[in-house]
Design a protein around this motif. Sequence first.
Motif, PDB file in Angstrom:
ATOM      1  N   THR A  89       0.838  -1.206   0.000  1.00  0.00           N
ATOM      2  CA  THR A  89       0.000   0.000   0.000  1.00  0.00           C
ATOM      3  C   THR A  89       0.870   1.253   0.000  1.00  0.00           C
ATOM      4  O   THR A  89       0.661   2.175  -0.802  1.00  0.00           O
ATOM      5  N   LYS A  90       1.846   1.289   0.879  1.00  0.00           N
ATOM      6  CA  LYS A  90       2.726   2.458   0.978  1.00  0.00           C
ATOM      7  C   LYS A  90       3.561   2.645  -0.282  1.00  0.00           C
ATOM      8  O   LYS A  90       3.689   3.763  -0.794  1.00  0.00           O
ATOM      9  N   CYS A  91       4.106   1.546  -0.798  1.00  0.00           N
ATOM     10  CA  CYS A  91       4.929   1.633  -2.006  1.00  0.00           C
ATOM     11  C   CYS A  91       4.115   2.097  -3.209  1.00  0.00           C
ATOM     12  O   CYS A  91       4.580   2.929  -3.999  1.00  0.00           O
ATOM     13  N   MET A  92       2.913   1.578  -3.344  1.00  0.00           N
ATOM     14  CA  MET A  92       2.065   1.967  -4.476  1.00  0.00           C
ATOM     15  C   MET A  92       1.604   3.416  -4.346  1.00  0.00           C
ATOM     16  O   MET A  92       1.454   4.118  -5.347  1.00  0.00           O
ATOM     17  N   ALA A  93       1.426   3.890  -3.116  1.00  0.00           N
ATOM     18  CA  ALA A  93       1.066   5.295  -2.919  1.00  0.00           C
ATOM     19  C   ALA A  93       2.167   6.205  -3.453  1.00  0.00           C
ATOM     20  O   ALA A  93       1.895   7.215  -4.115  1.00  0.00           O
ATOM     21  N   VAL A  94       3.412   5.831  -3.199  1.00  0.00           N
ATOM     22  CA  VAL A  94       4.550   6.613  -3.692  1.00  0.00           C
ATOM     23  C   VAL A  94       4.647   6.502  -5.213  1.00  0.00           C
ATOM     24  O   VAL A  94       4.861   7.489  -5.912  1.00  0.00           O
ATOM     25  N   GLU A  95       4.472   5.295  -5.716  1.00  0.00           N
ATOM     26  CA  GLU A  95       4.605   5.066  -7.157  1.00  0.00           C
ATOM     27  C   GLU A  95       3.467   5.700  -7.964  1.00  0.00           C
ATOM     28  O   GLU A  95       3.703   6.261  -9.037  1.00  0.00           O
ATOM     29  N   LEU A  96       2.251   5.626  -7.452  1.00  0.00           N
ATOM     30  CA  LEU A  96       1.092   6.116  -8.217  1.00  0.00           C
ATOM     31  C   LEU A  96       0.699   7.553  -7.876  1.00  0.00           C
ATOM     32  O   LEU A  96      -0.105   8.151  -8.580  1.00  0.00           O
ATOM     33  N   GLY A  97       1.273   8.105  -6.811  1.00  0.00           N
ATOM     34  CA  GLY A  97       0.962   9.474  -6.416  1.00  0.00           C
ATOM     35  C   GLY A  97       1.139  10.499  -7.522  1.00  0.00           C
ATOM     36  O   GLY A  97       0.264  11.350  -7.729  1.00  0.00           O
ATOM     37  N   PRO A  98       2.237  10.455  -8.277  1.00  0.00           N
ATOM     38  CA  PRO A  98       2.407  11.426  -9.357  1.00  0.00           C
ATOM     39  C   PRO A  98       1.317  11.341 -10.431  1.00  0.00           C
ATOM     40  O   PRO A  98       1.093  12.287 -11.171  1.00  0.00           O
ATOM     41  N   LYS A  99       0.621  10.214 -10.493  1.00  0.00           N
ATOM     42  CA  LYS A  99      -0.484  10.053 -11.435  1.00  0.00           C
ATOM     43  C   LYS A  99      -1.814  10.455 -10.795  1.00  0.00           C
ATOM     44  O   LYS A  99      -2.875  10.262 -11.380  1.00  0.00           O
ATOM     45  N   ARG A 100      -1.744  10.985  -9.580  1.00  0.00           N
ATOM     46  CA  ARG A 100      -2.909  11.434  -8.815  1.00  0.00           C
ATOM     47  C   ARG A 100      -3.834  10.282  -8.430  1.00  0.00           C
ATOM     48  O   ARG A 100      -5.045  10.443  -8.309  1.00  0.00           O
ATOM     49  N   ILE A 101      -3.233   9.113  -8.228  1.00  0.00           N
ATOM     50  CA  ILE A 101      -3.968   7.944  -7.748  1.00  0.00           C
ATOM     51  C   ILE A 101      -3.554   7.724  -6.300  1.00  0.00           C
ATOM     52  O   ILE A 101      -2.370   7.556  -6.008  1.00  0.00           O
ATOM     53  N   ARG A 102      -4.526   7.769  -5.411  1.00  0.00           N
ATOM     54  CA  ARG A 102      -4.244   7.546  -3.996  1.00  0.00           C
ATOM     55  C   ARG A 102      -4.375   6.066  -3.671  1.00  0.00           C
ATOM     56  O   ARG A 102      -5.217   5.368  -4.222  1.00  0.00           O
ATOM     57  N   VAL A 103      -3.537   5.594  -2.747  1.00  0.00           N
ATOM     58  CA  VAL A 103      -3.565   4.196  -2.320  1.00  0.00           C
ATOM     59  C   VAL A 103      -3.495   4.160  -0.796  1.00  0.00           C
ATOM     60  O   VAL A 103      -2.581   4.725  -0.200  1.00  0.00           O
TER      61      VAL A 103
END
Length: 130
Positions: A37-51
């Motif tokens: 969850t934390k890793c995907m939040a960092v990875e997808l954050g720039p795409k404005r996708i929250r995890v």
Amino acid sequence: MEKTKGNIINISSIVGIQSSKDVSAYCMSKAALDMFTKCMAVELGPKRIRVNSVNPGSVRTNIIRNVPLSAEQFKVIRENISGKYPVGRVGEGQDIANAVAYLAGDHASFVTGTILVADGGHLAANINLH
């Protein structure tokens, strides 16, 4: 998801945070989901996708139907657990649905990479169910 600025909400467990006897594989899988969850939040954050993740405590569900206990035995166990929780009860599905709805909604637009514990005080009271 990029077009809609969507969000992902994983359902984990308090045992991803607190160890529990005789269920180490389950605990490890939930801890891994929390880190994912934390890793995907960092990875997808720039795409404005929250995890985010919701980590429930004991919740009344049908999962127990696969356990060889009578209805009366299960009732006694639930009452015992409920008495240990600071809120005086185990969770209901609606409690977890409310946590998910919050994370999915606009009020949580600045929340990502978090583990939302919805446990009736399980961790705060340091309850061990085994």
